[in-house]
Every structure is written in C-alpha cells, then in structure tokens.
Motif scaffolding. Structure first.
Motif, PDB file in Angstrom:
ATOM      1  N   GLY A 198      23.049   9.231  48.417  1.00  0.00           N
ATOM      2  CA  GLY A 198      23.260   8.198  47.403  1.00  0.00           C
ATOM      3  C   GLY A 198      22.330   8.342  46.214  1.00  0.00           C
ATOM      4  N   ASN A 237      33.000   4.024  42.228  1.00  0.00           N
ATOM      5  CA  ASN A 237      32.606   2.913  43.115  1.00  0.00           C
ATOM      6  C   ASN A 237      33.052   3.100  44.561  1.00  0.00           C
ATOM      7  N   ALA A 249      30.278   3.773  47.239  1.00  0.00           N
ATOM      8  CA  ALA A 249      29.358   2.736  47.721  1.00  0.00           C
ATOM      9  C   ALA A 249      29.983   1.855  48.795  1.00  0.00           C
ATOM     10  N   VAL A 250      31.198   2.137  49.189  1.00  0.00           N
ATOM     11  CA  VAL A 250      31.860   1.289  50.183  1.00  0.00           C
ATOM     12  C   VAL A 250      31.269   1.550  51.563  1.00  0.00           C
ATOM     13  N   ASP A 251      31.742   2.562  52.245  1.00  0.00           N
ATOM     14  CA  ASP A 251      31.184   2.942  53.547  1.00  0.00           C
ATOM     15  C   ASP A 251      31.163   4.450  53.585  1.00  0.00           C
ATOM     16  N   CYS A 265      26.772   7.892  51.257  1.00  0.00           N
ATOM     17  CA  CYS A 265      26.094   7.573  49.996  1.00  0.00           C
ATOM     18  C   CYS A 265      25.662   6.107  49.894  1.00  0.00           C
ATOM     19  N   LYS A 266      26.187   5.254  50.765  1.00  0.00           N
ATOM     20  CA  LYS A 266      25.986   3.820  50.603  1.00  0.00           C
ATOM     21  C   LYS A 266      24.513   3.412  50.623  1.00  0.00           C
ATOM     22  N   GLU A 296      22.312   1.747  47.487  1.00  0.00           N
ATOM     23  CA  GLU A 296      21.645   0.445  47.627  1.00  0.00           C
ATOM     24  C   GLU A 296      20.158   0.565  47.279  1.00  0.00           C
ATOM     25  N   LYS A 326      28.374   0.092  42.745  1.00  0.00           N
ATOM     26  CA  LYS A 326      28.519  -1.024  43.675  1.00  0.00           C
ATOM     27  C   LYS A 326      29.499  -2.085  43.172  1.00  0.00           C
TER      28      LYS A 326
END
Length: 337
Positions: free
Chosen positions: A19, A53, A56-58, A61-62, A66, A300
């Motif tokens: 990420g 985007n 950034a879900v699951d 890289c999430k 964050e 995000k």
C-alpha cells in the motif's frame, strides 16, 4: 526477545509495503503531471488516487494505504513547522499579526455557524473554514487528522481539499487583478495576497508576479497564517477529547504528536542554525508526505459518494473565500496592515 521484535517489525513492513509503494507511485505521478501542466499537485493526487480506489477495499494494499493516509499525513503536517520562524512573524510588526489572528478566528467561527445553518455538522464548518483561513489543503489535512472520527470525515476532507485547491488556483489569477483595481501599494498588495490566497505556492506565484516587495510581504503574511495551524489543531484536539475515546479505546492527547513536532521544528528553525539546504529538504519532504497521503486518501474514497455532496458544500466554500476577501479588505481599511 530481540528476535521476536525483529520478526514482528519485518512482518509489519511486509504488510504495509504494498500500500505504501502504491501511494508513493501515485504521488510521484501526480507531481510529474503537476509540473508539466501547472495545476495543483493535490488535485492530481486525489484524482489519480480515486481512479485506483479498488486497491483500498480488501487485499494486500489496504493496510499500507490506511497507514499512509493516517501516519504519513501526520508526519507531513509536523514537518510544516520548518517553513516558519519567529523572526519572520516579528519583522512585520503587530498589525499584520493582529490581522491574521482576527481573520483566522472570525472566518472559522462564521464557517461553523453557516455550516450548521446549512444542515452540516459544526466540524465540517471548522474543516472548511480552517482550510480557507489558514493554508488550504495542508490545513484541511492537518485538521482532519486532529478532529474526531466520523463515518463521512474522509469524504468531507477530500471534498475540502478539492474545493480549496481549485479556489486557490482561481485566486492566484484573480486576486492580483483585484489588488491592482483597488490601487493597493506593493506592501498593501502583499498583505492582501498573503492573507487571502489559500495555498503557499499560489501566494508566492501571485505575489512575485506583481513585484519583489509584494512577493516578500505576501510570503511572510502567509507563513503567519501557517503558524495559526498549531492553536487551531489544539482546539480540534480538545474537541476530540470532549467527544470521547479514539478507535483504539485510548483518550487522545491534548496536543497531538504531530502538533508537538510542528512547534519544535518552528522553534529550531527560528534559531537560524538550520542550513538552507536542510530547510529546503525538510520542506520538500513535508510536501511529499502530504501528496502521498492525499493519494492514499483518494484511494480510500468512492467517487460516487464524493459526487453526492450536492450544491450546498460548494456554496459554503465559495462563500467562505468571498467572506475572507471582504474581511481582509475591511481590516486593512481599519488600519490593520
């Protein structure tokens, strides 16, 4: 024990790396586009981030996204302290200082009241008012880091960054013409531009496009506004403490660590011991951290959610900018310049 600690650190790095790397790549691409098309880098970072985007879900890289959107953002805010010195503020005397304090306090208070009247939370008014009154996108990101968590906080932050970046670019073009139309002296024009344009880069561009004297004064006045970031962050932190605990269950500190870092760096910079090359390097690092962090915030954010904000928030931010111009002209007329 050391082996366990090293193992945990190594695992943490492996978790965050994808990420963080993606955020760095998006930030680098935004900087490249900004340099070649002369547009706000924050805006490019947001748009490129939102296009990605789905990362950034699951997925791998999430966690890193964050981390970048939170910790790297706060590091960039702390490093902003290297932009200012106490001598810069003292060099113009008490009148511009009084003008800056008045415009920041009044603009934020009016923004909070108007936001509430329009049906938004007071914190949204504080966010947009702080961005308009202090230092644009950087102030929006700093305040967002200090304000309480809210389901729509990230959407509000991104909307504020987009709005203030667009308005700042427009101001860089229009406000020098307003200064000429009002027949302001070079010193008065410097105070006007430094007190009204949102971002530091646009203040520099507008000021020096008129004259060296105007550019010098505009830059110092703008840095005074940047210095107001610290007391406003403290106010935001006090609001957060009153609203309860952080997500981790701990009571947030009265003065966040990034605000302490901001203050310490400003004090160190005021000693005159910091070489110019080090100042420039830290300022570039601060800017880079903020660009990378806003890239992560963009990732995000769902574009559909951002597009649903409606006309009222746009009217609020435009109204804040117009109010700031009128307030500064009034204060200058009353002798605070």
């Amino acid at each position: 024990m050391n082996t366990l600690a090293l193992g945990a650190t190594h695992q943490r790095i492996r978790t965050l790396a994808p990420g963080v790397v993606v955020s760095l790549v998006v930030g680098a691409a935004a900087s490249f586009l900004s340099e070649h098309y002369a547009a706000p880098v924050m805006l490019f970072a947001l748009l490129l981030g939102m296009a990605l985007n789905f990362l950034a879900v699951d997925g791998p890289c999430k966690a890193g996204i964050e981390f970048t959107a939170r910790t790297v953002l706060r590091l960039g805010v702390a490093l902003l302290g290297m932009r200012i010195t106490l001598d810069q503020i003292a060099s113009l005397g008490w009148k511009p200082v009084a003008l800056v304090i008045t415009l920041v306090v009044v603009t934020i208070l009016v923004s909070v009241v108007v936001a509430k009247a329009l049906g938004f939370s007071r914190l949204f008014g504080m966010l947009t008012g702080g961005a308009t009154a202090i230092c644009g996108a950087s102030a929006a990101l700093a305040l967002a880091a200090a304000l309480p968590q809210h389901p729509r906080k990230e959407h509000a932050t991104l909307f504020t960054v987009i709005g203030v970046s667009a308005l700042s670019t427009l101001a860089m073009t229009l406000y020098p013409m307003i200064a000429q139309w009002l027949h302001l002296s070079p010193a008065q024009a410097g105070v006007f531009l430094g007190a009204t344009i949102h971002d530091v880069a646009q203040v520099v561009g507008a000021g020096y496009s008129m004259s060296t004297e105007t550019g010098d004064i505009a830059t110092v006045v703008k840095l005074m506004r940047v210095a107001m970031l610290l007391p406003v962050i403290v106010c935001a932190a006090m609001i957060t403490r009153r609203q309860g605990l952080e997500a981790g269950g701990q009571r947030p500190p009265l003065l966040p660590w990034f605000a302490v870092g901001f203050l310490l760096l400003a004090c160190v910079n005021s000693t005159g011991w910091v070489p110019t090359v080090v100042q420039g390097g830290i300022n570039d690092l601060s800017r880079g951290c903020l660009v990378v962090a806003i890239s992560a915030l963009g990732m995000k954010t769902q574009l559909k959610a951002l597009a649903s904000v409606g006309v009222k928030p746009i009217a609020l931010m435009m109204g804040e900018s117009v109010f700031l111009v009128l307030l500064v002209l009034a204060l200058m007329h009353w002798g605070l310049a």
